[in-house]
Design a protein around this motif. Structure first.
Motif, PDB file in Angstrom:
ATOM      1  N   ASP A  59      -1.750  -5.220   1.754  1.00  0.00           N
ATOM      2  CA  ASP A  59      -1.971  -6.757   2.151  1.00  0.00           C
ATOM      3  C   ASP A  59      -2.871  -6.885   1.353  1.00  0.00           C
ATOM      4  OD1 ASP A  59      -1.342  -9.212   3.701  1.00  0.00           O
ATOM      5  OD2 ASP A  59      -2.933  -7.537   4.648  1.00  0.00           O
ATOM      6  N   LYS A  67       6.648 -12.339   4.921  1.00  0.00           N
ATOM      7  CA  LYS A  67       6.613 -10.858   5.459  1.00  0.00           C
ATOM      8  C   LYS A  67       6.711 -11.936   6.994  1.00  0.00           C
ATOM      9  CE  LYS A  67       2.826 -10.693   4.126  1.00  0.00           C
ATOM     10  NZ  LYS A  67       1.671  -9.372   3.713  1.00  0.00           N
ATOM     11  N   PRO A  68       7.865 -11.895   7.330  1.00  0.00           N
ATOM     12  CA  PRO A  68       8.575  -9.882   7.948  1.00  0.00           C
ATOM     13  C   PRO A  68       9.546 -10.239   6.809  1.00  0.00           C
ATOM     14  CG  PRO A  68       8.623 -11.215   9.423  1.00  0.00           C
ATOM     15  CD  PRO A  68       8.290 -12.015   9.175  1.00  0.00           C
ATOM     16  N   THR A  94      11.891  -9.161   3.835  1.00  0.00           N
ATOM     17  CA  THR A  94      11.860  -8.140   2.412  1.00  0.00           C
ATOM     18  C   THR A  94      11.681  -9.004   1.050  1.00  0.00           C
ATOM     19  OG1 THR A  94      14.205  -7.251   2.127  1.00  0.00           O
ATOM     20  CG2 THR A  94      12.823  -6.732   3.820  1.00  0.00           C
ATOM     21  N   THR A 146       3.392  -7.565  10.505  1.00  0.00           N
ATOM     22  CA  THR A 146       4.739  -8.303  10.162  1.00  0.00           C
ATOM     23  C   THR A 146       4.424  -7.086   8.566  1.00  0.00           C
ATOM     24  OG1 THR A 146       2.869  -9.928   8.963  1.00  0.00           O
ATOM     25  CG2 THR A 146       4.867 -10.583  10.778  1.00  0.00           C
ATOM     26  N   ASP A 147       3.853  -7.033   8.240  1.00  0.00           N
ATOM     27  CA  ASP A 147       3.937  -5.582   7.111  1.00  0.00           C
ATOM     28  C   ASP A 147       4.803  -4.517   7.445  1.00  0.00           C
ATOM     29  OD1 ASP A 147       1.662  -7.303   5.494  1.00  0.00           O
ATOM     30  OD2 ASP A 147       0.068  -6.548   7.153  1.00  0.00           O
ATOM     31  N   ALA A 177       8.435  -5.182   8.122  1.00  0.00           N
ATOM     32  CA  ALA A 177       9.120  -5.926   6.165  1.00  0.00           C
ATOM     33  C   ALA A 177       9.251  -4.027   5.449  1.00  0.00           C
ATOM     34  CB  ALA A 177       8.172  -6.590   5.643  1.00  0.00           C
TER      35      ALA A 177
END
Length: 179
Positions: free
Chosen positions: A9, A92-93, A95, A120-121, A124
Motif C-alpha cells: 500500500d 480494496k478490500p 481482490t 481493507t489491505d 483483500a
C-alpha cells in the motif's frame, strides 16, 4: 514455475500519513527505499497496491502516481482510481487488483504478501490467500487497536495479520527472515 510478489500500500504504509497525499507532496518514510531494494535483491517482485480515488475526481493523474511509485523502486503499479461508492471489483478490500496481477505475472497468491496500514489491505490479502502484514504507521495504529478490540470480526470472519510491524523496514526484515 509460479512467481511471488509483495503488494505494498502507498499512503501511510511507505510514507505520507493516514491522509491522501498527491504525487509531488508525498514523502517516503526513512529506510523504505533501502528496504524495497533488499526485498527486490532477494527475488521478490515489488508491486504497489493502492486505492487513489483522487484520480477520478480529477485531482491527480494516474500516470503521476505510476511514475512516482516506479521511482521509489516498484516493479508495477496496481491502482484503483474509483470512488468507494462506485462498487468496482478493483478497490480494496476487493481482490480485483491482486487477481489481475496474479494473471499478468504468473503469481501464486498464496506465496505473496500484502503490506498495508488499513484493514481493507488485510481483508483483500485474506480473501486472495496472501500473507498479511499490518504496519502501525499511517492508519495502522487505529487498525491495530480495533483489531485487538475485535472490531474487525464480522462478515469476513476472523481476519488476522500474520505479522504486525511498527513500520515498513521491520515488515521487510520480517519477510526476509521468515518467508
Amino acid at each position: 514455475m509460479l512467481q511471488r510478489a509483495i503488494f505494498i500500500d502507498r499512503d501511510g504504509t511507505i510514507g505520507g500519513s493516514d491522509q491522501v497525499e498527491y504525487p509531488g507532496e508525498f514523502k517516503l518514510f526513512p529506510h523504505v527505499r533501502d528496504s524495497i531494494d533488499k526485498l527486490k535483491k532477494s527475488g521478490w517482485f515489488i508491486f504497489s497496491f493502492t486505492n487513489q480515488p483522487g484520480i477520478s475526481k480529477g485531482k491527480a493523474a494516474k500516470e503521476d502516481y505510476e511514475l512516482e511509485l516506479k521511482e521509489f523502486g516498484f516493479d508495477k503499479v496496481y491502482l484503483c482510481a474509483h470512488q468507494q461508492n462506485e462498487g468496482c471489483k478493483c478497490r480494496k478490500p476487493s481482490t480485483g487488483k491482486l487477481v489481475q496481477a496474479a494473471m499478468e505475472n504468473d503469481l501464486d497468491l498464496q506465496e505473496c504478501v500484502v503490506i498495508g496500514d488499513r484493514w481493507t489491505d488485510m481483508i483483500a490479502a485474506h480473501e486472495a490467500g496472501c500473507r498479511k502484514v499490518l504496519v502501525r504507521t499511517g492508519a495502522g495504529e487505529e487498525a491495530f487497536t480495533n483489531y485487538k478490540n475485535s472490531a474487525y470480526y464480522g462478515i469476513w470472519g476472523a481476519v488476522s495479520p500474520d505479522y504486525v510491524a511498527p513500520e515498513f523496514q521491520e515488515a521487510a526484515n520480517w519477510i526476509l527472515a521468515t518467508i
